[in-house]
Design an enzyme around this catalytic site. Structure first.
Site, PDB file in Angstrom:
ATOM      1  N   HIS A 128      47.334  64.264  25.063  1.00  0.00           N
ATOM      2  CA  HIS A 128      48.259  64.614  23.982  1.00  0.00           C
ATOM      3  C   HIS A 128      49.648  64.832  24.582  1.00  0.00           C
ATOM      4  O   HIS A 128      49.873  65.805  25.314  1.00  0.00           O
ATOM      5  CB  HIS A 128      47.790  65.883  23.264  1.00  0.00           C
ATOM      6  CG  HIS A 128      48.433  66.108  21.937  1.00  0.00           C
ATOM      7  ND1 HIS A 128      47.704  66.464  20.823  1.00  0.00           N
ATOM      8  CD2 HIS A 128      49.714  66.033  21.521  1.00  0.00           C
ATOM      9  CE1 HIS A 128      48.525  66.610  19.795  1.00  0.00           C
ATOM     10  NE2 HIS A 128      49.763  66.345  20.206  1.00  0.00           N
ATOM     11  N   LEU A 129      50.550  63.937  24.272  1.00  0.00           N
ATOM     12  CA  LEU A 129      51.917  63.976  24.767  1.00  0.00           C
ATOM     13  C   LEU A 129      52.567  65.326  24.495  1.00  0.00           C
ATOM     14  O   LEU A 129      52.381  65.907  23.428  1.00  0.00           O
ATOM     15  CB  LEU A 129      52.722  62.887  24.048  1.00  0.00           C
ATOM     16  CG  LEU A 129      54.208  62.850  24.329  1.00  0.00           C
ATOM     17  CD1 LEU A 129      54.468  61.984  25.542  1.00  0.00           C
ATOM     18  CD2 LEU A 129      54.955  62.318  23.138  1.00  0.00           C
ATOM     19  N   HIS A 130      53.324  65.819  25.462  1.00  0.00           N
ATOM     20  CA  HIS A 130      54.089  67.052  25.276  1.00  0.00           C
ATOM     21  C   HIS A 130      55.268  67.043  26.242  1.00  0.00           C
ATOM     22  O   HIS A 130      55.142  66.657  27.391  1.00  0.00           O
ATOM     23  CB  HIS A 130      53.213  68.305  25.472  1.00  0.00           C
ATOM     24  CG  HIS A 130      52.427  68.325  26.743  1.00  0.00           C
ATOM     25  ND1 HIS A 130      51.291  67.546  26.945  1.00  0.00           N
ATOM     26  CD2 HIS A 130      52.608  69.009  27.890  1.00  0.00           C
ATOM     27  CE1 HIS A 130      50.818  67.779  28.146  1.00  0.00           C
ATOM     28  NE2 HIS A 130      51.606  68.664  28.753  1.00  0.00           N
ATOM     29  N   GLN A 131      56.426  67.427  25.723  1.00  0.00           N
ATOM     30  CA  GLN A 131      57.651  67.510  26.525  1.00  0.00           C
ATOM     31  C   GLN A 131      57.884  68.964  26.930  1.00  0.00           C
ATOM     32  O   GLN A 131      57.904  69.848  26.081  1.00  0.00           O
ATOM     33  CB  GLN A 131      58.843  67.003  25.723  1.00  0.00           C
ATOM     34  CG  GLN A 131      60.168  67.285  26.403  1.00  0.00           C
ATOM     35  CD  GLN A 131      61.037  66.075  26.483  1.00  0.00           C
ATOM     36  OE1 GLN A 131      60.695  65.138  27.169  1.00  0.00           O
ATOM     37  NE2 GLN A 131      62.126  66.092  25.770  1.00  0.00           N
TER      38      GLN A 131
END
Length: 182
Positions: free
Chosen positions: A139-142
């Site tokens: 799950h992409l996260h910045q």
């Protein structure tokens, strides 16, 4: 009663440092809460957090397609992450609305952190894939990590731990109260 020598022998060779224990980090080290597969129903904490209350999920702000959440295992106080609601792993797979809102909430994160904590700089970025260092690659996260002069002191270098001066719930409340409006 054990003598000091018995305690030292049992605990290892004394090195002149006192210890700060951070047992809450064992969950992270063991991978607890990591998704067990590639889908949103596989225990993903970034899919679960938006369904919880702000305090329980540590959600600071909610957009239409992305949200800002405090990192449960922060590098520094105020360490935020901006995540899409959609369970997607690759930045290149975001749609135009998600990309634009991720950028906007990253800007809002920086503004709120400046207002509340007055950092001197930031580390902003994402690790795509396990080999790139992503703790939760599915799950992409910045990451938005506030930085201060001298924040990498002996505790991080020698003690291999961070000292955070504020509870996550207090940080969440302050950032929520200072979140910029659109």
């Amino acid at each position: 009663m054990a003598s000091d020598a018995d305690v030292e022998g049992a605990a290892g060779t004394p090195d002149g440092f006192d210890r700060l224990w951070t047992p809450h980090r064992m969950a992270y080290i063991r991978g607890e809460g990591k998704p067990t597969g590639s889908g949103a129903d596989d225990g993903c904490p970034f899919c679960r957090a938006p369904g919880l209350s702000g305090d329980e999920g540590l959600v600071v702000a909610r957009g239409r397609t992305v949200f800002a959440v405090l990192n449960l295992y922060p590098y520094n106080s105020g360490h935020l992450m901006v995540c899409p609601y959609r369970h997607v792993a690759d930045y290149a797979d975001l749609n135009d609305d998600e990309s634009a809102e991720l950028a906007r909430l990253t800007q809002h994160s920086i503004r709120a952190l400046r207002s509340v904590s007055h950092p001197k700089g930031f580390n902003v970025g994402m690790n795509l894939g396990d080999v790139a260092g992503a703790g939760i690659a599915a799950h992409l996260h910045q990451h938005i990590v506030p930085r201060w002069e001298g924040d990498s002191n002996f505790m991080a270098v020698v003690g291999r731990t961070k000292v955070l001066p504020e509870l996550l719930s207090d940080t969440r409340k302050l950032l929520s109260e200072h979140w910029p409006s659109d």
